[in-house]
Design a protein around this motif. Structure first.
Motif, PDB file in Angstrom:
ATOM      1  N   ARG A 267     -26.800 -18.927 -26.493  1.00 42.30           N
ATOM      2  CA  ARG A 267     -25.447 -19.497 -26.548  1.00 42.30           C
ATOM      3  C   ARG A 267     -24.447 -18.666 -25.761  1.00 42.30           C
ATOM      4  O   ARG A 267     -23.543 -19.190 -25.115  1.00 42.30           O
ATOM      5  CB  ARG A 267     -25.016 -19.587 -28.023  1.00 42.30           C
ATOM      6  N   GLY A 268     -24.575 -17.361 -25.819  1.00 42.83           N
ATOM      7  CA  GLY A 268     -23.600 -16.469 -25.168  1.00 42.83           C
ATOM      8  C   GLY A 268     -22.541 -16.012 -26.159  1.00 42.83           C
ATOM      9  O   GLY A 268     -22.392 -16.572 -27.257  1.00 42.83           O
ATOM     10  N   ALA A 269     -21.789 -15.004 -25.746  1.00 46.55           N
ATOM     11  CA  ALA A 269     -20.765 -14.425 -26.627  1.00 46.55           C
ATOM     12  C   ALA A 269     -19.482 -15.251 -26.566  1.00 46.55           C
ATOM     13  O   ALA A 269     -19.144 -15.821 -25.529  1.00 46.55           O
ATOM     14  CB  ALA A 269     -20.474 -12.987 -26.204  1.00 46.55           C
ATOM     15  N   ASP A 270     -18.777 -15.294 -27.685  1.00 51.76           N
ATOM     16  CA  ASP A 270     -17.484 -16.008 -27.722  1.00 51.76           C
ATOM     17  C   ASP A 270     -16.396 -15.210 -27.023  1.00 51.76           C
ATOM     18  O   ASP A 270     -15.458 -15.775 -26.473  1.00 51.76           O
ATOM     19  CB  ASP A 270     -17.071 -16.228 -29.187  1.00 51.76           C
ATOM     20  N   HIS A 271     -16.528 -13.889 -27.102  1.00 47.77           N
ATOM     21  CA  HIS A 271     -15.444 -13.043 -26.566  1.00 47.77           C
ATOM     22  C   HIS A 271     -16.044 -11.733 -26.047  1.00 47.77           C
ATOM     23  O   HIS A 271     -16.862 -11.120 -26.740  1.00 47.77           O
ATOM     24  CB  HIS A 271     -14.424 -12.740 -27.674  1.00 47.77           C
ATOM     25  N   ILE A 272     -15.612 -11.333 -24.880  1.00 48.54           N
ATOM     26  CA  ILE A 272     -16.063 -10.051 -24.320  1.00 48.54           C
ATOM     27  C   ILE A 272     -14.834  -9.222 -23.946  1.00 48.54           C
ATOM     28  O   ILE A 272     -13.936  -9.705 -23.254  1.00 48.54           O
ATOM     29  CB  ILE A 272     -16.966 -10.268 -23.085  1.00 48.54           C
ATOM     30  N   VAL A 273     -14.807  -8.018 -24.453  1.00 48.79           N
ATOM     31  CA  VAL A 273     -13.710  -7.103 -24.104  1.00 48.79           C
ATOM     32  C   VAL A 273     -14.225  -6.270 -22.937  1.00 48.79           C
ATOM     33  O   VAL A 273     -15.064  -5.389 -23.097  1.00 48.79           O
ATOM     34  CB  VAL A 273     -13.323  -6.216 -25.310  1.00 48.79           C
ATOM     35  N   ASP A 274     -13.751  -6.613 -21.729  1.00 46.19           N
ATOM     36  CA  ASP A 274     -14.280  -5.985 -20.513  1.00 46.19           C
ATOM     37  C   ASP A 274     -13.464  -4.757 -20.153  1.00 46.19           C
ATOM     38  O   ASP A 274     -12.307  -4.869 -19.731  1.00 46.19           O
ATOM     39  CB  ASP A 274     -14.264  -6.999 -19.353  1.00 46.19           C
ATOM     40  N   VAL A 275     -14.086  -3.586 -20.335  1.00 44.42           N
ATOM     41  CA  VAL A 275     -13.399  -2.342 -19.946  1.00 44.42           C
ATOM     42  C   VAL A 275     -14.016  -1.757 -18.682  1.00 44.42           C
ATOM     43  O   VAL A 275     -13.482  -0.828 -18.105  1.00 44.42           O
ATOM     44  CB  VAL A 275     -13.404  -1.273 -21.083  1.00 44.42           C
ATOM     45  N   GLY A 276     -15.156  -2.310 -18.273  1.00 48.97           N
ATOM     46  CA  GLY A 276     -15.859  -1.752 -17.110  1.00 48.97           C
ATOM     47  C   GLY A 276     -15.200  -2.111 -15.796  1.00 48.97           C
ATOM     48  O   GLY A 276     -15.164  -1.318 -14.862  1.00 48.97           O
ATOM     49  N   GLY A 277     -14.698  -3.344 -15.676  1.00 50.01           N
ATOM     50  CA  GLY A 277     -14.026  -3.769 -14.437  1.00 50.01           C
ATOM     51  C   GLY A 277     -15.017  -4.150 -13.361  1.00 50.01           C
ATOM     52  O   GLY A 277     -15.848  -5.040 -13.542  1.00 50.01           O
ATOM     53  N   ALA A 278     -14.964  -3.440 -12.234  1.00 46.86           N
ATOM     54  CA  ALA A 278     -15.718  -3.833 -11.035  1.00 46.86           C
ATOM     55  C   ALA A 278     -17.197  -4.109 -11.320  1.00 46.86           C
ATOM     56  O   ALA A 278     -17.741  -5.115 -10.874  1.00 46.86           O
ATOM     57  CB  ALA A 278     -15.580  -2.747  -9.972  1.00 46.86           C
ATOM     58  N   ALA A 279     -17.846  -3.226 -12.069  1.00 49.84           N
ATOM     59  CA  ALA A 279     -19.295  -3.363 -12.255  1.00 49.84           C
ATOM     60  C   ALA A 279     -19.659  -4.299 -13.396  1.00 49.84           C
ATOM     61  O   ALA A 279     -20.847  -4.629 -13.565  1.00 49.84           O
ATOM     62  CB  ALA A 279     -19.906  -1.983 -12.498  1.00 49.84           C
ATOM     63  N   THR A 280     -18.701  -4.726 -14.207  1.00 45.84           N
ATOM     64  CA  THR A 280     -19.063  -5.494 -15.408  1.00 45.84           C
ATOM     65  C   THR A 280     -18.534  -6.929 -15.436  1.00 45.84           C
ATOM     66  O   THR A 280     -19.060  -7.756 -16.189  1.00 45.84           O
ATOM     67  CB  THR A 280     -18.569  -4.774 -16.689  1.00 45.84           C
ATOM     68  N   LEU A 281     -17.533  -7.264 -14.629  1.00 44.35           N
ATOM     69  CA  LEU A 281     -16.881  -8.568 -14.825  1.00 44.35           C
ATOM     70  C   LEU A 281     -17.833  -9.748 -14.563  1.00 44.35           C
ATOM     71  O   LEU A 281     -17.863 -10.709 -15.341  1.00 44.35           O
ATOM     72  CB  LEU A 281     -15.619  -8.669 -13.958  1.00 44.35           C
ATOM     73  N   ASN A 282     -18.626  -9.680 -13.486  1.00 43.52           N
ATOM     74  CA  ASN A 282     -19.577 -10.777 -13.243  1.00 43.52           C
ATOM     75  C   ASN A 282     -20.598 -10.873 -14.380  1.00 43.52           C
ATOM     76  O   ASN A 282     -20.977 -11.969 -14.795  1.00 43.52           O
ATOM     77  CB  ASN A 282     -20.309 -10.564 -11.915  1.00 43.52           C
ATOM     78  N   ARG A 283     -21.031  -9.714 -14.887  1.00 44.28           N
ATOM     79  CA  ARG A 283     -22.000  -9.721 -15.991  1.00 44.28           C
ATOM     80  C   ARG A 283     -21.350 -10.279 -17.258  1.00 44.28           C
ATOM     81  O   ARG A 283     -22.003 -10.953 -18.053  1.00 44.28           O
ATOM     82  CB  ARG A 283     -22.533  -8.301 -16.254  1.00 44.28           C
ATOM     83  N   SER A 284     -20.066  -9.990 -17.437  1.00 42.21           N
ATOM     84  CA  SER A 284     -19.369 -10.528 -18.614  1.00 42.21           C
ATOM     85  C   SER A 284     -19.338 -12.055 -18.555  1.00 42.21           C
ATOM     86  O   SER A 284     -19.553 -12.724 -19.573  1.00 42.21           O
ATOM     87  CB  SER A 284     -17.941  -9.963 -18.695  1.00 42.21           C
ATOM     88  N   VAL A 285     -19.087 -12.612 -17.368  1.00 42.28           N
ATOM     89  CA  VAL A 285     -19.086 -14.075 -17.236  1.00 42.28           C
ATOM     90  C   VAL A 285     -20.473 -14.600 -17.602  1.00 42.28           C
ATOM     91  O   VAL A 285     -20.616 -15.587 -18.343  1.00 42.28           O
ATOM     92  CB  VAL A 285     -18.695 -14.502 -15.798  1.00 42.28           C
ATOM     93  N   ALA A 286     -21.509 -13.915 -17.113  1.00 41.51           N
ATOM     94  CA  ALA A 286     -22.885 -14.377 -17.375  1.00 41.51           C
ATOM     95  C   ALA A 286     -23.231 -14.298 -18.862  1.00 41.51           C
ATOM     96  O   ALA A 286     -24.029 -15.096 -19.363  1.00 41.51           O
ATOM     97  CB  ALA A 286     -23.865 -13.537 -16.563  1.00 41.51           C
ATOM     98  N   ALA A 287     -22.613 -13.362 -19.575  1.00 45.89           N
ATOM     99  CA  ALA A 287     -22.945 -13.177 -20.993  1.00 45.89           C
ATOM    100  C   ALA A 287     -22.124 -14.084 -21.913  1.00 45.89           C
ATOM    101  O   ALA A 287     -22.357 -14.136 -23.120  1.00 45.89           O
ATOM    102  CB  ALA A 287     -22.696 -11.719 -21.391  1.00 45.89           C
ATOM    103  N   LEU A 288     -21.174 -14.827 -21.333  1.00 48.47           N
ATOM    104  CA  LEU A 288     -20.213 -15.608 -22.125  1.00 48.47           C
ATOM    105  C   LEU A 288     -20.782 -16.971 -22.520  1.00 48.47           C
ATOM    106  O   LEU A 288     -21.593 -17.539 -21.803  1.00 48.47           O
ATOM    107  CB  LEU A 288     -18.975 -15.819 -21.245  1.00 48.47           C
ATOM    108  N   ARG A 289     -20.326 -17.511 -23.649  1.00 48.02           N
ATOM    109  CA  ARG A 289     -20.653 -18.906 -23.963  1.00 48.02           C
ATOM    110  C   ARG A 289     -19.732 -19.817 -23.151  1.00 48.02           C
ATOM    111  O   ARG A 289     -18.688 -19.373 -22.660  1.00 48.02           O
ATOM    112  CB  ARG A 289     -20.478 -19.192 -25.457  1.00 48.02           C
ATOM    113  N   VAL A 290     -20.082 -21.088 -23.048  1.00 43.86           N
ATOM    114  CA  VAL A 290     -19.190 -22.034 -22.371  1.00 43.86           C
ATOM    115  C   VAL A 290     -17.880 -22.099 -23.161  1.00 43.86           C
ATOM    116  O   VAL A 290     -17.887 -22.274 -24.385  1.00 43.86           O
ATOM    117  CB  VAL A 290     -19.848 -23.437 -22.278  1.00 43.86           C
ATOM    118  N   GLY A 291     -16.775 -21.900 -22.453  1.00 49.82           N
ATOM    119  CA  GLY A 291     -15.460 -21.935 -23.110  1.00 49.82           C
ATOM    120  C   GLY A 291     -15.066 -20.632 -23.775  1.00 49.82           C
ATOM    121  O   GLY A 291     -14.038 -20.578 -24.443  1.00 49.82           O
ATOM    122  N   GLY A 292     -15.884 -19.602 -23.589  1.00 49.70           N
ATOM    123  CA  GLY A 292     -15.557 -18.308 -24.205  1.00 49.70           C
ATOM    124  C   GLY A 292     -14.465 -17.572 -23.438  1.00 49.70           C
ATOM    125  O   GLY A 292     -14.004 -18.027 -22.390  1.00 49.70           O
ATOM    126  N   ARG A 293     -14.042 -16.443 -24.020  1.00 51.62           N
ATOM    127  CA  ARG A 293     -12.939 -15.677 -23.406  1.00 51.62           C
ATOM    128  C   ARG A 293     -13.399 -14.289 -23.015  1.00 51.62           C
ATOM    129  O   ARG A 293     -14.174 -13.663 -23.749  1.00 51.62           O
ATOM    130  CB  ARG A 293     -11.818 -15.439 -24.418  1.00 51.62           C
TER     131      ARG A 293
END
Ligand code: NAP
Length: 337
Positions: A228-254
């Motif tokens: 399903r993916g995560a509902d919410h990701i608190v991204d503190v990594g920035g450059a190296a993590t943002l694309n991965r955060s999108v990939a780990a997100l559920r549809v409509g997540g934040r």
């Protein structure tokens, strides 16, 4: 009074202790005798000339601290002598949406910070802190905790049953873990250290992912959430993590865009996956006084205690800042006076 200033260049070798007169409070101001401070990675950024380099010579660094009100200027009536208060990070942001002008009122750059025995602040820029916290614990609240509260609760609206991912075990992430648990969510923590993951699990995290062993941690998040993916990701990594955060997100997540630990620009941001995920990206900039006050009520009602890594005496403040540069800490590094 003793104070530290950045003098003669950038970097920790240019943080020196000086003697300054104790200020007298003017109308509407409060004189605060500082009791404890806490450090944020931004403080290093200021000292190294990353933020407002043209305003850094002679600046007192460090945004976060707690102290006791020892004198009040004419007309100052929000507090009484002896009250234990923190300065709010963005001094002029009281409530509602911020204005661009608010960003000129942040403590520790461009305004003088709190790495001193006393600080003079407008009474409007102060909040009372929860009684159950020690001074060191209370000093951790203004930047990291308010940022996490803003991301998870105010803007993120995390609810019971949600899955929240927090990256690493630094200040913002450990507060985000506590606030997400308070909302009834399950929390996945990523970390580069197995030992730190154990500590995060002991603080209530439901699952840990070692990103040094599993660089594709987004797939581990998808597996843990049955695809399903995560509902919410608190991204503190920035450059190296943002694309991965999108990939780990559920549809409509934040995704709360908070940090830039691995770099401040994402040159290869993948727009199509973000569209397919209908990803809602919300950038967070610490928070208002009203957010700080509602967070303090939640911390007080629930007896939350911040994760403290270490506490240094004031005369070893530069050593405390050096520890911040190592990245090998868990939670917050504090200084007591
Ligand atoms: N937007 C805002 O309002 C706001 C407010 C506060 C902070 N920030 C920013 O948010 C970031 C975090 O702040 P903080 O005070 O929580 O920092 P911090 O306490 O210094 O956290 C550092 C921890 O983050 C983890 N980490 C380091 N690099 C990482 C990476 N590339 N990917 C994932 N995790 C990584 C490490 O934990 P492990 O060793 O466990 O992996 C490290 O110990 C910083 O960039 C800071 O400038 C922004």
């Amino acid at each position: 009074m003793k104070a530290y200033v950045v003098r003669g260049g950038f970097g920790l070798d240019h943080v020196v202790q000086v003697d300054r007169p104790i200020p007298e409070p003017g109308p509407g101001q409060a004189l605060v005798r500082l009791k404890a401070l806490s450090l944020n990675s931004r403080d290093i950024g200021v000292i190294e000339g990353f933020y407002n380099p043209e305003r850094t010579e002679g600046l007192i660094p460090v945004s976060d601290g707690v102290g006791e009100i020892v004198a009040l200027g004419e007309g100052a009536a929000r507090f009484k002598l002896g009250d234990r208060v923190c300065g709010i990070f963005t001094q002029s942001w009281i409530d509602g949406e911020p204005t661009p002008a608010n960003w000129t009122s942040t403590l520790g750059s461009p305004l003088n910070g709190l790495l001193a025995e006393y600080a003079m602040l407008p009474e409007e820029g102060l909040v009372r802190v929860p009684d159950h916290l020690s001074d060191a614990e209370a000093a951790t609240l203004p930047c990291a905790a308010v940022t996490a509260w803003h991301a998870v609760v105010e803007e993120g609206q995390v609810r019971a049953g949600d899955t929240v991912v927090v990256q690493g075990t630094g200040g913002v992430s450990m507060f985000a873990l506590q606030f997400a648990k308070l909302q009834g969510a399950q929390v996945i923590v990523t970390s580069g250290s197995g030992e730190k993951l154990e500590r995060a699990l002991a603080m209530g995290a439901d699952h840990g992912i070692l990103y040094t062993e599993k660089a594709d941690w987004e797939n581990a998040v998808l597996a843990y959430t049955q695809g399903r993916g995560a509902d919410h990701i608190v991204d503190v990594g920035g450059a190296a993590t943002l694309n991965r955060s999108v990939a780990a997100l559920r549809v409509g997540g934040r995704i709360s865009i908070v940090g830039l630990l691995s770099g401040a620009a994402v040159e290869d941001f993948a727009i199509v996956p973000a569209i397919l995920k209908k990803a809602r990206l919300q950038a967070i900039n610490v928070g208002s006084r009203a957010m700080f006050e509602s967070m303090n009520r939640a911390i007080g009602h629930n007896g939350l205690r911040p994760a403290i890594d270490s506490v240094f005496p004031f005369d070893e403040a530069v050593e405390a800042l050096r520890r911040l540069k190592t990245g090998s800490y868990f939670g917050k590094i504090c200084i007591t006076l």
